[in-house]
Scaffold this active site. Sequence first.
Site, PDB file in Angstrom:
ATOM      1  N   HIS A  95     -17.743 -55.641  95.846  1.00 54.06           N
ATOM      2  CA  HIS A  95     -16.323 -55.978  95.859  1.00 54.06           C
ATOM      3  C   HIS A  95     -16.113 -57.298  95.131  1.00 54.06           C
ATOM      4  O   HIS A  95     -17.073 -57.964  94.735  1.00 54.06           O
ATOM      5  CB  HIS A  95     -15.824 -56.131  97.303  1.00 54.06           C
ATOM      6  CG  HIS A  95     -15.966 -54.907  98.147  1.00 54.06           C
ATOM      7  ND1 HIS A  95     -14.902 -54.143  98.543  1.00 54.06           N
ATOM      8  CD2 HIS A  95     -17.066 -54.315  98.683  1.00 54.06           C
ATOM      9  CE1 HIS A  95     -15.328 -53.137  99.295  1.00 54.06           C
ATOM     10  NE2 HIS A  95     -16.640 -53.221  99.390  1.00 54.06           N
ATOM     11  N   GLU A 177     -19.467 -59.509  98.023  1.00 54.50           N
ATOM     12  CA  GLU A 177     -18.260 -60.006  97.357  1.00 54.50           C
ATOM     13  C   GLU A 177     -18.737 -60.914  96.225  1.00 54.50           C
ATOM     14  O   GLU A 177     -19.327 -61.970  96.463  1.00 54.50           O
ATOM     15  CB  GLU A 177     -17.390 -60.774  98.347  1.00 54.50           C
ATOM     16  CG  GLU A 177     -16.890 -59.950  99.524  1.00 54.50           C
ATOM     17  CD  GLU A 177     -15.642 -59.138  99.186  1.00 54.50           C
ATOM     18  OE1 GLU A 177     -15.154 -59.245  98.040  1.00 54.50           O
ATOM     19  OE2 GLU A 177     -15.156 -58.398 100.069  1.00 54.50           O
TER      20      GLU A 177
END
Length: 274
Positions: A95, A177
Amino acid sequence: DHLLSGYGIDDRTTALVNETALSFVPLMNPDGLEAGSRYNDQGYDLNRSFPQYPDDFDDHVYSGEPLDATGRPPEVVCVMEWSAANSFTLSANLHAGALVANYPYDYDGTPSGLDAPTPDDALFRDLSLRYASNNPPMYASSVFEDGITNGAAWYILEGGMQDWNYRYASNNEITLELSDIKRPSRLVLPQLWANNRESMLTYMEAAHIGVRGVVRSAWGGAPLYAKVEIEGNAHPAFSDPDVGDYHRLLLPGAYELAFSAEGCLPASRTIVVV
């Protein structure tokens, strides 16, 4: 490209490819890519659309727990079926929007801001640190100590992929992330790759830590679909039904293992030193 172009030239890359079954999903949300959105064309946030324990399931694939794919987005169904059909040991989903390695649980009934540890909390911290410590900007985070966090301690998330993979398929997964910028310019992709290259290689190599073997029937040696349990740890691993091989990620230590399979007497407990 790195693995393919380095194969047969770079010893580390060659060994990784030769010794590890590697699978890649370049993109899970093609609708969202086209629309510049986290949602697919049906309006689903795919990382909020997996079955949630214990509301949607309360056991794992080995027990015969149904997949519970009915009514879910087609992208999620594809990934669920693919994951359930393969005996993955380690995975990560990628992500952007923050810079951190996030490990399960994302939700275990506790409110946001409180740690929700799995039975393999120390293992997940180790795996996350293997990634973050090789990514200088992530490791130097001013928000997350050493660039890692337990999911629920950050914020709770229901219907996420990493919790489902761990609980249902016994696949150890973390969420990465990779950039504070949600949609980074293509001009920064070379630097993002430079920041993450060593982390990705080190993380893939971690699939080999712990203990592994093959479970076969004492009658004829056929491979068995078996459950592998660790004394003192409530989370089991499973062998692959086609080959009988199992891979249980474990940190260094001495462990008592037990093996059981449908229609067979359980194997005697074995002490293994990792």
